[in-house]
Write a protein that holds these residues in place. Structure first.
Motif, PDB file in Angstrom:
ATOM      1  N   MET A   1     -28.540 -29.667 -15.081  1.00  0.00           N
ATOM      2  CA  MET A   1     -28.237 -28.522 -15.681  1.00  0.00           C
ATOM      3  C   MET A   1     -28.975 -28.186 -17.081  1.00  0.00           C
ATOM      4  O   MET A   1     -29.200 -27.234 -17.177  1.00  0.00           O
ATOM      5  CB  MET A   1     -26.721 -28.591 -16.112  1.00  0.00           C
ATOM      6  CG  MET A   1     -25.888 -28.755 -14.762  1.00  0.00           C
ATOM      7  SD  MET A   1     -24.054 -28.619 -15.399  1.00  0.00           S
ATOM      8  CE  MET A   1     -23.924 -26.891 -15.370  1.00  0.00           C
ATOM      9  N   TYR A   2     -29.690 -29.341 -17.545  1.00  0.00           N
ATOM     10  CA  TYR A   2     -30.611 -29.131 -18.703  1.00  0.00           C
ATOM     11  C   TYR A   2     -31.735 -28.389 -18.289  1.00  0.00           C
ATOM     12  O   TYR A   2     -32.216 -27.347 -18.825  1.00  0.00           O
ATOM     13  CB  TYR A   2     -30.938 -30.309 -19.386  1.00  0.00           C
ATOM     14  CG  TYR A   2     -31.944 -30.123 -20.750  1.00  0.00           C
ATOM     15  CD1 TYR A   2     -31.488 -29.528 -21.745  1.00  0.00           C
ATOM     16  CD2 TYR A   2     -33.098 -30.889 -20.526  1.00  0.00           C
ATOM     17  CE1 TYR A   2     -32.507 -29.381 -22.831  1.00  0.00           C
ATOM     18  CE2 TYR A   2     -34.177 -30.505 -21.295  1.00  0.00           C
ATOM     19  CZ  TYR A   2     -33.827 -29.752 -22.599  1.00  0.00           C
ATOM     20  OH  TYR A   2     -34.852 -29.828 -23.446  1.00  0.00           O
ATOM     21  N   ARG A   3     -32.393 -28.961 -17.129  1.00  0.00           N
ATOM     22  CA  ARG A   3     -33.570 -28.213 -16.573  1.00  0.00           C
ATOM     23  C   ARG A   3     -33.290 -27.130 -15.923  1.00  0.00           C
ATOM     24  O   ARG A   3     -34.334 -26.038 -16.205  1.00  0.00           O
ATOM     25  CB  ARG A   3     -34.126 -29.412 -15.567  1.00  0.00           C
ATOM     26  CG  ARG A   3     -34.508 -30.676 -16.032  1.00  0.00           C
ATOM     27  CD  ARG A   3     -35.345 -31.584 -14.828  1.00  0.00           C
ATOM     28  NE  ARG A   3     -34.590 -31.809 -13.743  1.00  0.00           N
ATOM     29  CZ  ARG A   3     -33.737 -32.800 -13.768  1.00  0.00           C
ATOM     30  NH1 ARG A   3     -33.721 -33.641 -14.575  1.00  0.00           N
ATOM     31  NH2 ARG A   3     -33.264 -33.085 -12.687  1.00  0.00           N
TER      32      ARG A   3
ATOM     33  N   ALA B   1     -19.753 -21.142  -7.206  1.00  0.00           N
ATOM     34  CA  ALA B   1     -19.321 -22.601  -7.563  1.00  0.00           C
ATOM     35  C   ALA B   1     -17.816 -22.602  -7.892  1.00  0.00           C
ATOM     36  O   ALA B   1     -17.058 -23.594  -7.375  1.00  0.00           O
ATOM     37  CB  ALA B   1     -20.118 -23.173  -8.416  1.00  0.00           C
ATOM     38  N   LEU B   2     -17.265 -21.626  -8.517  1.00  0.00           N
ATOM     39  CA  LEU B   2     -15.828 -21.569  -9.243  1.00  0.00           C
ATOM     40  C   LEU B   2     -14.948 -21.612  -7.748  1.00  0.00           C
ATOM     41  O   LEU B   2     -14.081 -22.253  -7.657  1.00  0.00           O
ATOM     42  CB  LEU B   2     -15.277 -20.739  -9.905  1.00  0.00           C
ATOM     43  CG  LEU B   2     -15.896 -20.787 -11.522  1.00  0.00           C
ATOM     44  CD1 LEU B   2     -15.767 -19.505 -12.134  1.00  0.00           C
ATOM     45  CD2 LEU B   2     -14.954 -21.894 -11.903  1.00  0.00           C
TER      46      LEU B   2
ATOM     47  N   THR C   1     -21.151 -28.528  -8.245  1.00  0.00           N
ATOM     48  CA  THR C   1     -21.408 -27.605  -7.235  1.00  0.00           C
ATOM     49  C   THR C   1     -22.597 -26.573  -7.644  1.00  0.00           C
ATOM     50  O   THR C   1     -23.311 -26.090  -6.768  1.00  0.00           O
ATOM     51  CB  THR C   1     -20.097 -26.693  -7.017  1.00  0.00           C
ATOM     52  OG1 THR C   1     -19.679 -26.347  -8.286  1.00  0.00           O
ATOM     53  CG2 THR C   1     -19.011 -27.485  -6.238  1.00  0.00           C
ATOM     54  N   ILE C   2     -22.655 -26.260  -9.049  1.00  0.00           N
ATOM     55  CA  ILE C   2     -23.898 -25.558  -9.516  1.00  0.00           C
ATOM     56  C   ILE C   2     -25.132 -26.146  -9.045  1.00  0.00           C
ATOM     57  O   ILE C   2     -26.191 -25.673  -8.407  1.00  0.00           O
ATOM     58  CB  ILE C   2     -23.796 -24.982 -10.948  1.00  0.00           C
ATOM     59  CG1 ILE C   2     -22.529 -24.069 -11.141  1.00  0.00           C
ATOM     60  CG2 ILE C   2     -24.894 -24.603 -11.563  1.00  0.00           C
ATOM     61  CD1 ILE C   2     -22.243 -23.585 -12.525  1.00  0.00           C
TER      62      ILE C   2
ATOM     63  N   GLY D   1     -17.600 -22.110 -17.541  1.00  0.00           N
ATOM     64  CA  GLY D   1     -17.811 -21.756 -16.101  1.00  0.00           C
ATOM     65  C   GLY D   1     -17.762 -23.121 -15.247  1.00  0.00           C
ATOM     66  O   GLY D   1     -17.725 -23.142 -14.060  1.00  0.00           O
ATOM     67  N   SER D   2     -18.085 -24.044 -15.993  1.00  0.00           N
ATOM     68  CA  SER D   2     -18.103 -25.681 -15.256  1.00  0.00           C
ATOM     69  C   SER D   2     -17.790 -26.583 -16.003  1.00  0.00           C
ATOM     70  O   SER D   2     -17.579 -26.288 -17.408  1.00  0.00           O
ATOM     71  CB  SER D   2     -19.634 -25.807 -14.691  1.00  0.00           C
ATOM     72  OG  SER D   2     -20.497 -25.752 -15.867  1.00  0.00           O
TER      73      SER D   2
END
Length: 277
Positions: A115-117, A196-197, A177-178, A22-23
């Motif tokens: 994004m990992y966190r 976000a998409l 965006t996420i 999705g990203s």
């Protein structure tokens, strides 16, 4: 000059990543174009924006039908991003490619770390208690965001940052965006990804149109690459439910860090080559 049909292959891989996670389509697309087809960052950005715009639009249609897209927030962020994206495209043409490569690698590494966190917080809900309350809160009754002045300011700032980076580096995808939406809202992950998409599709369209109008679009690469991205996205979306979401997220983060490191190595090699020549 003929259409470079080999661009279909990196396009398919880009679409698979976008469809499965999705990203992250843009961060895969730019390095693939740079390393595989020997384009510059400035050349890759418009091509990436076009392919991601089309692919994200396809994925957004399904999410919109399910009612999980927060379309007012998406519209505000996207409108702001559309206004700022052309400035990023113009600035990219004024900067040396080595500097743009370093900027891309830094932004990529930072976003991958975020994004990992974020992934850890969803895997371990207790970590969410440590997070501060974002300005945009979701109404439990209506399922929509509660609009306040701090919320509007947060969304506007997110749109400016997303639009500028989209034009400058071609990274209008979910990996920007996420984190931006997560920073200013408490949307659940499913709605977060869908919104976000939608933002990605709108901002990328504006960036691609701006780049084409300025004469910066390499159509001989852009058309087959975009076609491959569509094929990959539809394939990835079809089989995404077969994979564990958390493992996909962590795999994506590792891949992003590896790409960031690879681009830094490329810069160091280029600098040494120039110094010796």
């Amino acid at each position: 000059m003929e259409i470079q049909w080999l661009a279909v292959l990196p396009g398919i891989f880009t679409g698979l990543v976008l469809g499965l996670t999705g990203s992250g389509g843009a961060i895969i697309a730019v390095p693939l174009l740079v390393f595989g087809l020997h384009t510059t960052i400035a050349e890759s950005a418009p091509i990436t924006l076009l392919s991601i715009a089309v692919s994200a639009a396809v994925a957004t249609c399904t999410a919109f039908m399910r009612g999980i897209v927060r379309y007012r927030a998406a519209a505000l962020i996207a409108a702001t991003g559309m206004l700022v994206a052309p400035a990023g495209i113009w600035i990219a043409r004024q900067l040396p490619d080595l500097l743009l490569t370093v900027l891309f690698a830094v932004v990529l590494a930072f976003a991958a770390g975020y994004m990992y966190r974020l992934g850890r917080r969803f895997v371990q809900p207790a970590l969410l208690e440590e997070a501060s309350y974002p300005p945009c809160q979701l109404s439990l009754e209506s399922g929509h965001l509660i609009w306040t002045l701090p919320c509007a300011k947060g969304l506007l700032f997110s749109g400016m940052a997303t639009g500028f980076l989209s034009g400058l580096l071609g990274v209008g995808g979910g990996f920007i965006t996420i984190p931006a939406l997560r920073k200013v809202s408490n949307l659940p992950m499913q709605s977060l990804t869908a919104t976000a998409l939608a933002i990605t599709a709108l901002i990328s369209v504006a960036g691609a149109v701006s780049a084409a109008s300025m004469g910066f679009m390499n159509w001989l690469i852009a058309l087959p690459f975009t076609g491959g991205t569509i094929i990959g996205t539809l394939t990835g979306r079809r089989y995404a439910h077969h994979f564990d979401e958390a493992k996909l997220q962590y795999s994506f983060v590792i891949l992003a860090w590896c790409i960031s490191l690879g681009m830094i190595v490329k810069v160091i090699y280029s600098i040494n080559f120039l110094a010796l020549s």
